[in-house]
Design a protein around this motif. Structure first.
Motif, short mmCIF file in Angstrom:
data_model
loop_
_atom_site.label_atom_id
_atom_site.label_comp_id
_atom_site.label_asym_id
_atom_site.label_seq_id
_atom_site.Cartn_x
_atom_site.Cartn_y
_atom_site.Cartn_z
N LEU A 30 0.97 -1.11 0.07
CA LEU A 30 0.04 0.08 -0.02
C LEU A 30 1.08 1.40 0.06
O LEU A 30 0.42 2.37 -0.67
CB LEU A 30 -0.85 0.06 1.15
N LEU A 31 1.98 1.15 0.67
CA LEU A 31 2.89 2.28 0.69
C LEU A 31 3.74 2.78 -0.53
O LEU A 31 3.84 3.91 -0.84
CB LEU A 31 3.80 2.36 2.02
N VAL A 32 4.35 1.52 -1.05
CA VAL A 32 5.03 2.13 -2.30
C VAL A 32 4.56 1.50 -3.79
O VAL A 32 5.31 1.88 -4.71
CB VAL A 32 6.48 1.13 -2.03
N GLU A 33 3.47 0.82 -3.64
CA GLU A 33 2.86 0.66 -4.97
C GLU A 33 1.91 1.65 -5.27
O GLU A 33 0.73 1.34 -4.72
CB GLU A 33 2.37 -0.83 -5.15
N PRO A 34 1.90 2.51 -6.39
CA PRO A 34 0.82 3.31 -6.64
C PRO A 34 -0.57 2.72 -7.05
O PRO A 34 -1.39 3.08 -7.02
CB PRO A 34 1.21 4.35 -7.55
N GLY A 35 -0.28 1.64 -7.83
CA GLY A 35 -1.46 0.76 -8.33
C GLY A 35 -2.30 0.05 -7.14
O GLY A 35 -3.36 -0.63 -7.47
N CYS A 36 -1.69 -0.18 -6.15
CA CYS A 36 -2.34 -1.02 -5.11
C CYS A 36 -3.31 -0.12 -4.14
O CYS A 36 -2.90 0.91 -3.62
CB CYS A 36 -1.30 -1.77 -3.91
N GLU A 37 -4.33 -0.40 -4.42
CA GLU A 37 -5.53 0.58 -3.75
C GLU A 37 -6.05 -0.16 -2.43
O GLU A 37 -6.54 0.73 -1.58
CB GLU A 37 -6.57 0.84 -4.90
N GLN A 38 -5.95 -1.35 -2.50
CA GLN A 38 -6.80 -2.07 -1.28
C GLN A 38 -5.93 -3.31 -0.99
O GLN A 38 -5.55 -3.83 -1.81
CB GLN A 38 -8.30 -2.24 -1.27
#
Length: 95
Positions: A30-38
């Motif tokens: 969640l912190l470092v992957e801009p495409g991880c939303e949940q």
């Protein structure tokens, strides 16, 4: 939107070692992957079972997750704790 579910069936007694590693992987995603939303970690009434519910912007974002250093490190660290793993991907959202 790209949804991913993963069910881990752990070896008996492995939960205490597995959960901190899983929490760290989710937090880092969640912190470092801009495409991880949940990235939800779910426990229920099935012993030694962990269910993940993850949402990514698209398939490409999930593919980046799979090659990230934190995911590879997590995956290597939990291999001996996991008896079974079932992952499913969903790319069609009906509203």
């Amino acid at each position: 939107m790209y949804a991913v579910t993963v069910t881990f069936k752990l070896h008996p007694g492995a939960m205490a070692e597995f959960l901190p590693l899983m929490r760290a992987n989710a937090r880092e995603s969640l912190l470092v992957e801009p495409g991880c939303e949940q990235f939800d970690i779910c426990l229920g009434d099935i012993p030694d079972t962990v269910f993940l519910y993850e949402i990514y912007a698209d398939r490409a974002a999930f593919d980046l997750h799979l090659i990230s250093a934190h995911f590879k490190s997590f995956d290597a660290a939990v291999t001996h704790l996991v008896a079974e793993k079932d992952g499913r991907c969903f790319n069609e959202v009906i509203r």
